[in-house]
Motif scaffolding. Structure first.
Motif, PDB file in Angstrom:
ATOM      1  N   ALA A  83       0.855  -1.186   0.000  1.00  0.00           N
ATOM      2  CA  ALA A  83       0.000   0.000   0.000  1.00  0.00           C
ATOM      3  C   ALA A  83       0.889   1.233   0.000  1.00  0.00           C
ATOM      4  O   ALA A  83       2.071   1.174   0.357  1.00  0.00           O
ATOM      5  CB  ALA A  83      -0.921   0.015   1.227  1.00  0.00           C
ATOM      6  N   VAL A  84       0.283   2.364  -0.396  1.00  0.00           N
ATOM      7  CA  VAL A  84       0.943   3.655  -0.257  1.00  0.00           C
ATOM      8  C   VAL A  84       0.006   4.577   0.505  1.00  0.00           C
ATOM      9  O   VAL A  84      -1.160   4.738   0.147  1.00  0.00           O
ATOM     10  CB  VAL A  84       1.352   4.258  -1.624  1.00  0.00           C
ATOM     11  N   PHE A  85       0.516   5.119   1.595  1.00  0.00           N
ATOM     12  CA  PHE A  85      -0.227   6.097   2.398  1.00  0.00           C
ATOM     13  C   PHE A  85       0.261   7.480   2.000  1.00  0.00           C
ATOM     14  O   PHE A  85       1.457   7.755   2.038  1.00  0.00           O
ATOM     15  CB  PHE A  85       0.016   5.861   3.892  1.00  0.00           C
ATOM     16  N   VAL A  86      -0.658   8.366   1.616  1.00  0.00           N
ATOM     17  CA  VAL A  86      -0.291   9.715   1.192  1.00  0.00           C
ATOM     18  C   VAL A  86      -0.755  10.702   2.261  1.00  0.00           C
ATOM     19  O   VAL A  86      -1.948  10.775   2.574  1.00  0.00           O
ATOM     20  CB  VAL A  86      -0.905  10.064  -0.178  1.00  0.00           C
ATOM     21  N   THR A  87       0.182  11.458   2.786  1.00  0.00           N
ATOM     22  CA  THR A  87      -0.135  12.380   3.874  1.00  0.00           C
ATOM     23  C   THR A  87      -0.892  13.613   3.385  1.00  0.00           C
ATOM     24  O   THR A  87      -1.800  14.094   4.058  1.00  0.00           O
ATOM     25  CB  THR A  87       1.143  12.834   4.598  1.00  0.00           C
ATOM     26  N   LEU A  99      -4.227   2.537  -2.273  1.00  0.00           N
ATOM     27  CA  LEU A  99      -3.975   3.932  -1.945  1.00  0.00           C
ATOM     28  C   LEU A  99      -4.740   4.264  -0.675  1.00  0.00           C
ATOM     29  O   LEU A  99      -5.961   4.116  -0.619  1.00  0.00           O
ATOM     30  CB  LEU A  99      -4.440   4.845  -3.080  1.00  0.00           C
ATOM     31  N   VAL A 100      -4.012   4.715   0.347  1.00  0.00           N
ATOM     32  CA  VAL A 100      -4.621   5.084   1.621  1.00  0.00           C
ATOM     33  C   VAL A 100      -4.412   6.580   1.823  1.00  0.00           C
ATOM     34  O   VAL A 100      -3.274   7.057   1.873  1.00  0.00           O
ATOM     35  CB  VAL A 100      -3.992   4.305   2.792  1.00  0.00           C
ATOM     36  N   CYS A 101      -5.512   7.323   1.920  1.00  0.00           N
ATOM     37  CA  CYS A 101      -5.412   8.769   2.127  1.00  0.00           C
ATOM     38  C   CYS A 101      -6.794   9.310   2.460  1.00  0.00           C
ATOM     39  O   CYS A 101      -7.804   8.604   2.367  1.00  0.00           O
ATOM     40  CB  CYS A 101      -4.839   9.480   0.899  1.00  0.00           C
ATOM     41  N   SER A 102      -6.836  10.578   2.821  1.00  0.00           N
ATOM     42  CA  SER A 102      -8.114  11.237   3.070  1.00  0.00           C
ATOM     43  C   SER A 102      -8.806  11.575   1.754  1.00  0.00           C
ATOM     44  O   SER A 102      -8.182  11.613   0.686  1.00  0.00           O
ATOM     45  CB  SER A 102      -7.891  12.518   3.879  1.00  0.00           C
ATOM     46  N   ALA A 103     -10.102  11.834   1.834  1.00  0.00           N
ATOM     47  CA  ALA A 103     -10.847  12.250   0.641  1.00  0.00           C
ATOM     48  C   ALA A 103     -10.317  13.573   0.116  1.00  0.00           C
ATOM     49  O   ALA A 103     -10.204  13.778  -1.100  1.00  0.00           O
ATOM     50  CB  ALA A 103     -12.337  12.359   0.976  1.00  0.00           C
ATOM     51  N   GLY A 104      -9.986  14.491   1.018  1.00  0.00           N
ATOM     52  CA  GLY A 104      -9.462  15.775   0.598  1.00  0.00           C
ATOM     53  C   GLY A 104      -8.139  15.652  -0.125  1.00  0.00           C
ATOM     54  O   GLY A 104      -7.899  16.337  -1.129  1.00  0.00           O
ATOM     55  N   THR A 105      -7.282  14.777   0.356  1.00  0.00           N
ATOM     56  CA  THR A 105      -5.984  14.575  -0.290  1.00  0.00           C
ATOM     57  C   THR A 105      -6.155  13.949  -1.663  1.00  0.00           C
ATOM     58  O   THR A 105      -5.514  14.364  -2.632  1.00  0.00           O
ATOM     59  CB  THR A 105      -5.079  13.694   0.586  1.00  0.00           C
ATOM     60  N   ARG A 106      -7.026  12.939  -1.786  1.00  0.00           N
ATOM     61  CA  ARG A 106      -7.206  12.297  -3.084  1.00  0.00           C
ATOM     62  C   ARG A 106      -7.707  13.299  -4.126  1.00  0.00           C
ATOM     63  O   ARG A 106      -7.217  13.334  -5.262  1.00  0.00           O
ATOM     64  CB  ARG A 106      -8.185  11.129  -2.974  1.00  0.00           C
TER      65      ARG A 106
END
Length: 258
Positions: free
Chosen positions: A56-60, A81-88
């Motif tokens: 997985a990749v976590f995007v801050t 892909l692991v991230c917040s909705a705002g980040t995506r």
């Protein structure tokens, strides 16, 4: 066993691998990827890894030094892909046919043998998160790209066994340097980046009874020096400045066992 290694840390690109092993099996999560395919492959190879080893990749957050290489990675390797909705949304990844695991402040997620525990931070991004990662026995804190120490961030990081901590700039170097005034204000503001003194302040706010490893990261090449960052953190840790490890832009740092 839980361990981590930085592939590179700074304004030219960030990426960190966190690995948990259970017997013969390993789970590996890449935290951010600001590197293009060739650089990512070369930096992973230094650790004996390839993109096929990632789960997985976590995007801050969506700033290019953290997300610039994520789209290319997702096209080459079907990792989650692991991230917040705002980040995506802000990173322009809405149109990608991907395995998206949405997270938010305080919403934990399990990836194989790793538990990801994101928390919100003050930074000039859409929905930025930083991270605590655990294998069930040990906890690693990762905190870069935050503008100021807060009680909520300190609470999220308290009790970790290892910490990658932003030490972005020395205030005198920043304000006396060549950056334009608006950029100095942005970096030194409440939604920018931690100074060495602020990093030491945040470290002092933590419950450090379990803390055995601290790595200083995200140092500015123009506005900081490794020796200044280490000198700021050492008194809080009760160690010599030479005992504080630094994750650099070019070399990152080798595996650190949590």
């Amino acid at each position: 066993m839980l361990r981590f290694a930085s592939l590179g840390s700074g304004s030219d690109g960030n990426a960190l691998v966190v690995e948990a092993t259970e017997g013969l099996f390993a789970t590996r999560v890449l935290v951010d990827n600001g590197f293009g395919p060739r650089q990512l492959d070369e930096r992973l190879a230094r650790l004996g890894l390839a993109i096929t080893d990632l789960d997985a990749v976590f995007v801050t957050h969506e700033h290019s030094d953290h997300v610039g290489g994520v789209r290319a990675l997702l096209k080459r390797r079907r990792v989650a892909l692991v991230c917040s909705a705002g980040t995506r949304a802000a990173a322009g990844l809405l149109d990608e046919p991907i395995d998206w695991r949405r997270v938010g402040d305080g919403q934990s997620l399990t990836v194989g043998a790793l538990q990801l525990m994101p928390f919100a931070v003050p930074h000039d991004a859409a929905e930025p998160l930083q991270l605590v990662v655990s294998d069930g026995a040990r906890r690693l804190g990762i905190v870069t790209d935050i503008g100021r120490p807060t009680a909520a961030v300190a609470a999220a990081l308290s009790g970790v066994h290892a910490l990658l901590l932003e030490c972005n700039h020395d205030r005198e170097l920043l304000w006396g340097g060549a950056y334009p005034p608006f950029l100095k204000a942005r970096i030194g503001g409440d939604l920018g980046h931690l100074s060495n003194a602020q990093s030491a302040q945040l470290l002092a706010m933590l419950d450090r009874r379990c803390l055995g490893q601290v790595v200083a990261g995200h140092l500015s090449r123009q506005n900081n020096r490794p020796e200044l960052a280490c000198a700021a953190l050492a008194p809080v840790l009760g160690c010599a400045p030479a005992d504080v490890q630094v994750a650099g832009q070019g070399e990152g740092c080798d595996w650190v066992v949590v």
